[in-house]
Design a protein around this motif. Sequence first.
Motif, PDB file in Angstrom:
ATOM      1  N   GLY A 292       0.814  -1.209   0.000  1.00 20.48           N
ATOM      2  CA  GLY A 292       0.000   0.000   0.000  1.00 20.48           C
ATOM      3  C   GLY A 292       0.846   1.257   0.000  1.00 20.48           C
ATOM      4  O   GLY A 292       0.499   2.266  -0.633  1.00 20.48           O
ATOM      5  N   GLU A 293       1.980   1.202   0.668  1.00 18.35           N
ATOM      6  CA  GLU A 293       2.888   2.338   0.689  1.00 18.35           C
ATOM      7  C   GLU A 293       3.544   2.548  -0.672  1.00 18.35           C
ATOM      8  O   GLU A 293       3.812   3.683  -1.080  1.00 18.35           O
ATOM      9  N   GLN A 294       3.798   1.444  -1.404  1.00 10.95           N
ATOM     10  CA  GLN A 294       4.443   1.553  -2.712  1.00 10.95           C
ATOM     11  C   GLN A 294       3.542   2.234  -3.741  1.00 10.95           C
ATOM     12  O   GLN A 294       4.033   2.942  -4.630  1.00 10.95           O
ATOM     13  N   ILE A 295       2.241   2.021  -3.628  1.00  8.99           N
ATOM     14  CA  ILE A 295       1.322   2.559  -4.642  1.00  8.99           C
ATOM     15  C   ILE A 295       0.528   3.759  -4.126  1.00  8.99           C
ATOM     16  O   ILE A 295      -0.343   4.269  -4.828  1.00  8.99           O
ATOM     17  N   ARG A 296       0.851   4.216  -2.936  1.00 12.42           N
ATOM     18  CA  ARG A 296       0.055   5.273  -2.295  1.00 12.42           C
ATOM     19  C   ARG A 296      -0.008   6.535  -3.149  1.00 12.42           C
ATOM     20  O   ARG A 296      -1.048   7.194  -3.236  1.00 12.42           O
ATOM     21  N   LEU A 297       1.075   6.899  -3.782  1.00 15.17           N
ATOM     22  CA  LEU A 297       1.133   8.145  -4.542  1.00 15.17           C
ATOM     23  C   LEU A 297       0.896   7.945  -6.037  1.00 15.17           C
ATOM     24  O   LEU A 297       1.120   8.855  -6.827  1.00 15.17           O
ATOM     25  N   THR A 298       0.432   6.759  -6.423  1.00 19.83           N
ATOM     26  CA  THR A 298       0.182   6.490  -7.837  1.00 19.83           C
ATOM     27  C   THR A 298      -1.317   6.463  -8.111  1.00 19.83           C
ATOM     28  O   THR A 298      -2.128   6.271  -7.204  1.00 19.83           O
TER      29      THR A 298
END
Length: 460
Positions: A292-298
Amino acid sequence: MLRPRIRWRAYAFATVASLAVASPAAGHGIGGRGDLPIPKTYFVWAAALAVAASFLAATVLWTRPWAARRAGGRLAPSWTATVLRILAPATRATGFVVFATVMIAAWFGSTDSSENLAPVALYVVLWVGLLWVSAVVGDVWRGLNPWDTLAIAVTRTPGPTPAPAPPDRSLVWSHWPAAAGLFAFVWLELAYVTPASPRVVAIALSGYTVVMLACAARFGRRWLQTGETFAVLFGLVACIAPIGRRDDGRIIVRMPFTGLATLVPRRGTVAAVLIVLGGTTFDGVSRTPWWGEQIRLTAGWERTGVNTLGLVTVIAIVAVAYLIASYLVAVIGHTDRHVSPARSIHTLLPIALAYSVAHYFSLVVFEGQTAWRLMSDPLGRGWDLFGTAGHTIDYLALTTTTIAVVVTSALVVGHIAGVVLAHDRCAEDVGGPRAAIAQLPMAAVMIGLTVTGLTLLLSV
């Protein structure tokens, strides 16, 4: 060597003991609740030790292959085949009517996925529900398959679908088309940014229908048995079921999982199974706080791209681990390393089923109730065709303890079945004392998958 009855009693005891190891902790919270009474690492390794114990028990309790001999089972009464033939037209009609309803809902129904039957029918009823049904009662999809029904008009070949062509070197009759379809499906479900959009479901199903009918027109209806994605997947999983069908159409009753020992892989079968297992593993990864942290800003296609990279990476990791293990099995056992992956691929099917149950059990119970409601209003127009439109989801239908017990039991039993089948195949291909050593790499992969599956569930 121990007598068969003693062997099975000992194996049953080992299985129950393995579940007992996991159950006390499991009852207090799978799925990210974080309230286990012991450290999570203790719980994970306890389950891993249970799988390892089953490997040791299998090594000690028998040295000769038995699964293929048991797969023949015993014949069911002759009237069962007669009943199935009588019901076949109604079954085929049901599959087609449901498919047509889903397509109409997807194209013309509400754009709200929670008020449209199509998404839940595709992702819950078909992808998960029918997979489980196939593992319990056999290949029901053969009688329901709407693309086979549509292919009758395209190919002008009514009646039962002809037997599939024997395995050969042709890509046309391999499982590679089905493997490609499986990857496309898991990509749509797990990587695409809006998989539940009814219009996206409509486009996907329509495109798939065009491809299936074009191939059926070119190669005949029998191609669907080797190239149609769900026919291949459900057919493979149906080998787990205690109910099977012989080549002459007679129904047999056999011990669960033994049918897998008689599975004849084609080109692409290994890829198809690894895609399913890797895809379900990525589903677990995608639910973790870390992902979730990896895609949070995508967002949009950027998020789809990141998810696609993650999906491919996880499938590749699972595939490499399995291929290395099968290569080492062949080297240690002095067997053909080129056919070793195909010879052992059936051992991963119980694990793939276990992962499906572990990840989707509560989803099926709760979202299945949504399907029950939407049956009366498939397009989201305010209808109440069958009197179920007012049904609300009963979130008290399952307790966390029930979910935990089912999830843990599925993972442990699935991995134990995989280990036992791997031992049986080594006893068949290698034989002698070397078989126990040759299966060590595959046992290590099974234990690794156990640890990975439980770790992902506990991280959600």
